[in-house]
Motif scaffolding. Structure first.
Motif, PDB file in Angstrom:
ATOM      1  N   SER A  94       8.740  50.731  20.917  1.00 28.19           N
ATOM      2  CA  SER A  94       9.310  50.548  22.298  1.00 28.19           C
ATOM      3  C   SER A  94       9.449  48.750  22.394  1.00 28.19           C
ATOM      4  O   SER A  94       9.210  48.184  21.512  1.00 28.19           O
ATOM      5  N   VAL A  95      10.017  48.490  23.672  1.00 25.93           N
ATOM      6  CA  VAL A  95      10.130  47.230  23.852  1.00 25.93           C
ATOM      7  C   VAL A  95       8.987  46.455  23.904  1.00 25.93           C
ATOM      8  O   VAL A  95       8.578  45.248  23.443  1.00 25.93           O
ATOM      9  N   GLY A  96       7.932  46.989  24.531  1.00 26.44           N
ATOM     10  CA  GLY A  96       6.770  46.394  24.413  1.00 26.44           C
ATOM     11  C   GLY A  96       5.905  46.263  23.149  1.00 26.44           C
ATOM     12  O   GLY A  96       5.677  45.066  22.732  1.00 26.44           O
ATOM     13  N   ASP A  97       6.142  47.426  22.167  1.00 30.24           N
ATOM     14  CA  ASP A  97       5.660  47.373  20.792  1.00 30.24           C
ATOM     15  C   ASP A  97       6.292  46.268  20.193  1.00 30.24           C
ATOM     16  O   ASP A  97       5.941  45.483  19.277  1.00 30.24           O
ATOM     17  N   LEU A  98       7.856  46.220  20.262  1.00 32.97           N
ATOM     18  CA  LEU A  98       8.461  45.016  19.300  1.00 32.97           C
ATOM     19  C   LEU A  98       7.768  43.593  20.151  1.00 32.97           C
ATOM     20  O   LEU A  98       7.626  42.592  19.098  1.00 32.97           O
ATOM     21  N   ALA A  99       7.829  43.556  21.260  1.00 27.95           N
ATOM     22  CA  ALA A  99       7.636  42.256  21.778  1.00 27.95           C
ATOM     23  C   ALA A  99       6.067  41.642  21.440  1.00 27.95           C
ATOM     24  O   ALA A  99       5.782  40.740  20.852  1.00 27.95           O
ATOM     25  N   ALA A 100       5.144  42.719  21.302  1.00 27.55           N
ATOM     26  CA  ALA A 100       3.612  42.568  20.708  1.00 27.55           C
ATOM     27  C   ALA A 100       3.919  42.170  19.322  1.00 27.55           C
ATOM     28  O   ALA A 100       2.986  41.393  18.729  1.00 27.55           O
ATOM     29  N   ALA A 101       4.796  42.890  18.467  1.00 26.70           N
ATOM     30  CA  ALA A 101       4.502  42.529  16.998  1.00 26.70           C
ATOM     31  C   ALA A 101       5.114  41.346  16.869  1.00 26.70           C
ATOM     32  O   ALA A 101       4.608  40.574  15.855  1.00 26.70           O
ATOM     33  N   VAL A 102       6.227  40.885  17.564  1.00 27.90           N
ATOM     34  CA  VAL A 102       6.735  39.505  17.469  1.00 27.90           C
ATOM     35  C   VAL A 102       5.706  38.251  17.907  1.00 27.90           C
ATOM     36  O   VAL A 102       5.616  37.614  17.019  1.00 27.90           O
TER      37      VAL A 102
END
Length: 192
Positions: A94-102
């Motif tokens: 998800s966009v949230g997961d991608l942002a958190a991973a980054v």
């Protein structure tokens, strides 16, 4: 060029749908996160789109949220990342997961996405750093409620980095208010 389409869904063939807009059927590629959230049957839907013109054709990509479209466009700006890879990333995270991973520089989350190897994941983390956290209200903060967004922004303004702020935010109760959340987050961060 084509920024949004509203119409009825004629066909669903993952990851592509055919959207009937005024009698014209548009073939639109969507990430699986959008695909799974489409209404059932031939209901009307509005998709935000990204229109791409290449030597081999014209392509439409559709998204249910501005956050997804923004993340897709940020991914396309990275050298070696094409539309298929960008859709794959958004289908796997998800966009949230991608942002958190980054924000947390978690290469392991990206490597789990089909088609993303270690080198590509490292390039994604490097190139996206700071880009998903601040542009136009589309960010990791956009995926949490308003008070958590305010808490995150306050911690960042106080000089904490994305990783520290996100880590403290995860430890807070879900329904906490902004001022109490900032106080508790600062207590958590002072113990580190």
């Amino acid at each position: 060029m084509i920024g949004r389409l509203t119409g009825s869904i004629l066909e669903k063939n993952p990851p592509q749908i055919v959207l009937d807009v005024g009698g014209v059927g548009y073939e639109v590629d969507v990430p699986m996160s959008t695909f799974y959230n489409l209404p059932p049957g031939k209901d009307k839907v509005t998709l935000l789109t990204h229109f791409a013109v290449r030597e081999d054709g014209h392509f439409l990509y559709g998204f249910l949220s501005e956050a997804e479209r923004f993340a897709f466009r940020q991914l396309l700006k990275i050298s070696g990342i094409g539309a298929r890879t960008a859709l794959s990333v958004l289908s796997g995270l998800s966009v949230g997961d991608l942002a958190a991973a980054v924000a947390q520089q978690e290469i392991g989350r990206l490597i789990k996405v089909p088609g993303i190897g270690k080198k590509t994941a490292e390039r994604l983390l490097l190139e996206l750093k700071g880009k998903l956290a601040d542009a136009g209200g589309v960010s990791l903060a956009a995926t949490v409620d308003d008070s958590k967004s305010d808490i995150l922004n306050a911690l960042l303004a106080l000089g904490y980095n994305d990783k520290e702020a996100t880590s403290a935010l995860k430890q807070l109760p879900a329904e906490i208010g902004t001022s109490d959340g900032i106080r508790q987050a600062l207590k958590l961060l002072s113990k580190v």
